[in-house]
Design a protein around this motif. Structure first.
Motif, PDB file in Angstrom:
ATOM      1  N   GLY A 141       0.823  -1.198   0.000  1.00  0.00           N
ATOM      2  CA  GLY A 141       0.000   0.000   0.000  1.00  0.00           C
ATOM      3  C   GLY A 141       0.858   1.248   0.000  1.00  0.00           C
ATOM      4  N   ALA A 142       1.262   1.679  -1.189  1.00  0.00           N
ATOM      5  CA  ALA A 142       2.209   2.796  -1.300  1.00  0.00           C
ATOM      6  C   ALA A 142       1.487   4.136  -1.422  1.00  0.00           C
ATOM      7  CB  ALA A 142       3.120   2.569  -2.504  1.00  0.00           C
ATOM      8  N   GLY A 143       0.441   4.314  -0.621  1.00  0.00           N
ATOM      9  CA  GLY A 143      -0.318   5.565  -0.644  1.00  0.00           C
ATOM     10  C   GLY A 143       0.119   6.513   0.452  1.00  0.00           C
ATOM     11  N   ALA A 144      -0.800   7.383   0.873  1.00  0.00           N
ATOM     12  CA  ALA A 144      -0.482   8.423   1.853  1.00  0.00           C
ATOM     13  C   ALA A 144       0.030   7.838   3.165  1.00  0.00           C
ATOM     14  CB  ALA A 144      -1.721   9.291   2.098  1.00  0.00           C
ATOM     15  N   PHE A 145      -0.662   6.810   3.674  1.00  0.00           N
ATOM     16  CA  PHE A 145      -0.239   6.241   4.956  1.00  0.00           C
ATOM     17  C   PHE A 145       0.961   5.321   4.816  1.00  0.00           C
ATOM     18  CE2 PHE A 145      -1.659   6.359   9.323  1.00  0.00           C
ATOM     19  CZ  PHE A 145      -2.401   7.519   9.301  1.00  0.00           C
ATOM     20  N   GLY A 146       1.094   4.700   3.651  1.00  0.00           N
ATOM     21  CA  GLY A 146       2.279   3.890   3.417  1.00  0.00           C
ATOM     22  C   GLY A 146       3.540   4.717   3.558  1.00  0.00           C
ATOM     23  N   GLU A 147       3.515   5.933   3.027  1.00  0.00           N
ATOM     24  CA  GLU A 147       4.683   6.813   3.128  1.00  0.00           C
ATOM     25  C   GLU A 147       4.956   7.222   4.573  1.00  0.00           C
ATOM     26  OE1 GLU A 147       6.207   9.564   0.278  1.00  0.00           O
ATOM     27  OE2 GLU A 147       4.351   9.425  -0.890  1.00  0.00           O
ATOM     28  N   LYS A 148       3.905   7.404   5.370  1.00  0.00           N
ATOM     29  CA  LYS A 148       4.103   7.733   6.782  1.00  0.00           C
ATOM     30  C   LYS A 148       4.874   6.610   7.486  1.00  0.00           C
ATOM     31  CE  LYS A 148      -0.048  10.639   7.345  1.00  0.00           C
ATOM     32  NZ  LYS A 148       0.593  11.887   7.828  1.00  0.00           N
ATOM     33  N   HIS A 149       4.534   5.361   7.150  1.00  0.00           N
ATOM     34  CA  HIS A 149       5.249   4.226   7.741  1.00  0.00           C
ATOM     35  C   HIS A 149       6.688   4.171   7.241  1.00  0.00           C
ATOM     36  CE1 HIS A 149       2.259   2.029  10.124  1.00  0.00           C
ATOM     37  NE2 HIS A 149       1.375   2.491   9.261  1.00  0.00           N
ATOM     38  N   LEU A 150       6.902   4.427   5.964  1.00  0.00           N
ATOM     39  CA  LEU A 150       8.262   4.411   5.429  1.00  0.00           C
ATOM     40  C   LEU A 150       9.122   5.481   6.105  1.00  0.00           C
ATOM     41  CD1 LEU A 150       7.502   3.861   1.632  1.00  0.00           C
ATOM     42  CD2 LEU A 150       8.447   2.191   3.239  1.00  0.00           C
ATOM     43  N   ASP A 151       8.531   6.640   6.381  1.00  0.00           N
ATOM     44  CA  ASP A 151       9.258   7.697   7.086  1.00  0.00           C
ATOM     45  C   ASP A 151       9.610   7.274   8.509  1.00  0.00           C
ATOM     46  OD1 ASP A 151       9.259   9.486   4.948  1.00  0.00           O
ATOM     47  OD2 ASP A 151       7.339  10.390   5.541  1.00  0.00           O
ATOM     48  N   GLY A 152       8.692   6.543   9.163  1.00  0.00           N
ATOM     49  CA  GLY A 152       8.954   6.078  10.525  1.00  0.00           C
ATOM     50  C   GLY A 152       9.975   4.962  10.568  1.00  0.00           C
ATOM     51  N   LEU A 153       9.862   4.021   9.640  1.00  0.00           N
ATOM     52  CA  LEU A 153      10.751   2.850   9.632  1.00  0.00           C
ATOM     53  C   LEU A 153      12.207   3.214   9.403  1.00  0.00           C
ATOM     54  CD1 LEU A 153       8.439   0.440   7.620  1.00  0.00           C
ATOM     55  CD2 LEU A 153       9.157   0.101   9.993  1.00  0.00           C
ATOM     56  N   LYS A 154      12.453   4.279   8.638  1.00  0.00           N
ATOM     57  CA  LYS A 154      13.843   4.639   8.349  1.00  0.00           C
ATOM     58  C   LYS A 154      14.565   5.156   9.599  1.00  0.00           C
ATOM     59  CE  LYS A 154      12.834   9.312   6.618  1.00  0.00           C
ATOM     60  NZ  LYS A 154      12.757  10.158   5.396  1.00  0.00           N
ATOM     61  N   ASN A 155      13.814   5.443  10.669  1.00  0.00           N
ATOM     62  CA  ASN A 155      14.418   5.897  11.933  1.00  0.00           C
ATOM     63  C   ASN A 155      14.691   4.750  12.907  1.00  0.00           C
ATOM     64  OD1 ASN A 155      14.269   8.618  11.124  1.00  0.00           O
ATOM     65  ND2 ASN A 155      12.164   8.782  11.861  1.00  0.00           N
ATOM     66  N   ILE A 156      14.356   3.519  12.516  1.00  0.00           N
ATOM     67  CA  ILE A 156      14.496   2.367  13.421  1.00  0.00           C
ATOM     68  C   ILE A 156      15.705   1.538  12.994  1.00  0.00           C
ATOM     69  CG2 ILE A 156      13.346   0.351  14.412  1.00  0.00           C
ATOM     70  CD1 ILE A 156      10.662   1.645  13.644  1.00  0.00           C
ATOM     71  N   ASP A 157      16.651   1.383  13.900  1.00  0.00           N
ATOM     72  CA  ASP A 157      17.884   0.653  13.587  1.00  0.00           C
ATOM     73  C   ASP A 157      17.604  -0.810  13.243  1.00  0.00           C
ATOM     74  OD1 ASP A 157      19.387   2.905  14.063  1.00  0.00           O
ATOM     75  OD2 ASP A 157      19.861   2.366  16.144  1.00  0.00           O
ATOM     76  N   GLY A 158      18.352  -1.313  12.282  1.00  0.00           N
ATOM     77  CA  GLY A 158      18.301  -2.733  11.959  1.00  0.00           C
ATOM     78  C   GLY A 158      17.075  -3.166  11.188  1.00  0.00           C
ATOM     79  N   VAL A 159      16.375  -2.207  10.583  1.00  0.00           N
ATOM     80  CA  VAL A 159      15.165  -2.519   9.810  1.00  0.00           C
ATOM     81  C   VAL A 159      15.385  -2.117   8.354  1.00  0.00           C
ATOM     82  CG1 VAL A 159      12.736  -1.932   9.457  1.00  0.00           C
ATOM     83  CG2 VAL A 159      13.611  -2.294  11.770  1.00  0.00           C
ATOM     84  N   GLU A 160      15.031  -3.012   7.445  1.00  0.00           N
ATOM     85  CA  GLU A 160      15.152  -2.727   6.018  1.00  0.00           C
ATOM     86  C   GLU A 160      13.842  -3.073   5.316  1.00  0.00           C
ATOM     87  OE1 GLU A 160      17.781  -4.041   2.071  1.00  0.00           O
ATOM     88  OE2 GLU A 160      18.022  -5.118   3.960  1.00  0.00           O
ATOM     89  N   VAL A 161      13.282  -2.111   4.593  1.00  0.00           N
ATOM     90  CA  VAL A 161      12.114  -2.382   3.761  1.00  0.00           C
ATOM     91  C   VAL A 161      12.636  -2.922   2.435  1.00  0.00           C
ATOM     92  CG1 VAL A 161      10.053  -1.445   2.652  1.00  0.00           C
ATOM     93  CG2 VAL A 161      10.795  -0.549   4.877  1.00  0.00           C
ATOM     94  N   VAL A 162      12.364  -4.201   2.165  1.00  0.00           N
ATOM     95  CA  VAL A 162      12.952  -4.866   0.998  1.00  0.00           C
ATOM     96  C   VAL A 162      11.980  -4.996  -0.168  1.00  0.00           C
ATOM     97  CG1 VAL A 162      14.591  -6.150   2.413  1.00  0.00           C
ATOM     98  CG2 VAL A 162      12.352  -7.168   1.895  1.00  0.00           C
ATOM     99  N   SER A 163      10.675  -4.729   0.089  1.00  0.00           N
ATOM    100  CA  SER A 163       9.692  -4.893  -0.981  1.00  0.00           C
ATOM    101  C   SER A 163       8.537  -3.916  -0.776  1.00  0.00           C
ATOM    102  CB  SER A 163       9.160  -6.332  -1.003  1.00  0.00           C
ATOM    103  OG  SER A 163       8.216  -6.505  -2.039  1.00  0.00           O
ATOM    104  N   LEU A 164       8.046  -3.366  -1.873  1.00  0.00           N
ATOM    105  CA  LEU A 164       6.927  -2.428  -1.835  1.00  0.00           C
ATOM    106  C   LEU A 164       5.847  -2.913  -2.795  1.00  0.00           C
ATOM    107  CD1 LEU A 164       6.061   0.322  -0.597  1.00  0.00           C
ATOM    108  CD2 LEU A 164       6.988   1.416  -2.647  1.00  0.00           C
ATOM    109  N   VAL A 165       4.626  -3.018  -2.283  1.00  0.00           N
ATOM    110  CA  VAL A 165       3.482  -3.490  -3.079  1.00  0.00           C
ATOM    111  C   VAL A 165       2.537  -2.321  -3.321  1.00  0.00           C
ATOM    112  CG1 VAL A 165       1.648  -5.207  -3.271  1.00  0.00           C
ATOM    113  CG2 VAL A 165       3.666  -5.688  -1.856  1.00  0.00           C
ATOM    114  N   GLY A 166       2.119  -2.132  -4.558  1.00  0.00           N
ATOM    115  CA  GLY A 166       1.182  -1.062  -4.877  1.00  0.00           C
ATOM    116  C   GLY A 166       0.230  -1.463  -5.990  1.00  0.00           C
ATOM    117  N   ARG A 167      -0.809  -0.677  -6.157  1.00  0.00           N
ATOM    118  CA  ARG A 167      -1.825  -0.986  -7.163  1.00  0.00           C
ATOM    119  C   ARG A 167      -1.321  -0.692  -8.578  1.00  0.00           C
ATOM    120  NH1 ARG A 167      -6.247   2.133  -9.149  1.00  0.00           N
ATOM    121  NH2 ARG A 167      -5.570   3.830  -7.791  1.00  0.00           N
TER     122      ARG A 167
END
Length: 312
Positions: free
Chosen positions: A7-33
């Motif tokens: 879900g690469a919409g408005a809220f998906g980006e909010k999560h991506l912004d939050g996750l980049k501040n957490i050590d040891g976490v990597e977003v490896v795949s993005l699913v969108g419509r």
């Protein structure tokens, strides 16, 4: 920890912004419509794998999935993630029918995986600050007065972009307050609802009023509207036996509009980031997260009862 986000919409980006501040976490795949739009977001955040199918992401070597997809897909996709052996965080709401929510809980219990729902109000520093006061006996809720107001005459998301699905005042926006009221004041024992006219194109009520009563005796009045052409968002007034506070997302003031210092309440002032930190922490520590499916399901039982009232 390797994560896929769907879900690469408005809220998906909010999560991506939050996750980049957490050590040891990597977003490896993005699913969108839409592949082109999803690829653009992936490029922005440096995500290597892009797809339009959740199954493609689940086939990768990853630990967990965060679902920011349309409401109507949440329960089915949560089951898909759990069946694939992946921990899952489902953005609010968990479901738009109680039976679907119960199915997710059953699957979580069978697998023992972490399944958490994005009830962000539990994590906003403003509400955390007050929760600690209530837990410590410094104050008790007498009444919560909540306004959830948007101006959404067309099917648009939080970024003002066209939406492929229809939002819902009851199953989405009321879920925030129903769960928060129970979290702050105790189990809900009574609930009533009224709704305004049904929109001729969207097929949903654009205005709604909900009353709640907790076992503690505290009451809550919730007003929701997609018709409000004014200040937008959700505003929570806590009227307590020892003080009054007004919470506006991550900010808090007293009843006299005096700012409350929230520094030190949490490691971040961003509720979404704190929600994601709880999800990651629960997986790493092998524990039940705050806002687990089991903890929030009583909220959906109340929503189910309110929906039946409105149908009658």
């Amino acid at each position: 920890m390797k994560i896929a986000l769907a879900g690469a919409g408005a809220f998906g980006e909010k999560h991506l912004d939050g996750l980049k501040n957490i050590d040891g976490v990597e977003v490896v795949s993005l699913v969108g419509r839409r592949l082109d739009a999803t690829q653009a977001i992936a490029d922005k955040y440096g995500i290597g794998h892009v797809t339009t199918e959740l199954a493609d992401s689940l086939a990768l070597d990853l630990d967990a999935v965060i679902l920011c997809t349309p409401t109507q897909m949440h329960a089915e996709q949560a089951l898909q993630c759990l069946e694939a052996g992946k921990h899952v965080q489902i953005e609010i709401p968990l479901c738009d029918s109680l039976a679907d929510g119960e199915a997710v809980l059953k699957k979580q219990q069978e697998t023992g995986l972490v399944a958490m729902v994005g009830h962000t109000r539990r994590f906003n520093p403003s509400h955390q600050y007050l929760h600690r006061k209530f837990e410590g006996g410094e104050a008790a809720v007498q009444q919560m007065d909540v306004q959830t107001y948007f101006f959404r005459r067309k099917n648009m998301n939080a970024k003002g972009e066209a939406r492929s699905w229809t939002d819902h005042l009851l199953w989405h926006h009321a879920a925030h307050t129903v769960d928060l009221f129970a979290y702050q004041a105790g189990p809900i024992i009574q609930a009533n609802a009224l709704q305004g006219p049904i929109h001729p194109e969207l097929g949903i009520a654009m205005d709604m009023s909900i009353q709640l009563k907790a076992e503690s005796g505290a009451i809550c009045t919730l007003s929701l509207s997609f018709n409000n052409d004014g200040p937008l968002g959700t505003f929570f007034r806590y009227i307590c036996d020892n003080g009054t506070w007004i919470a506006r997302y991550d900010d808090l003031v007293t009843g006299k509009e005096e700012p409350v210092n929230l520094s030190g309440v949490a490691v971040s002032n961003n509720g979404i980031e704190l929600q994601d930190r709880e999800f990651i922490g629960a997986i790493r520590e092998g524990r039940e997260p705050n806002s687990s499916v089991a903890q929030v399901l009583p909220c959906y039982r109340v929503l189910d009862a309110l929906e039946k009232q409105l149908r009658e």
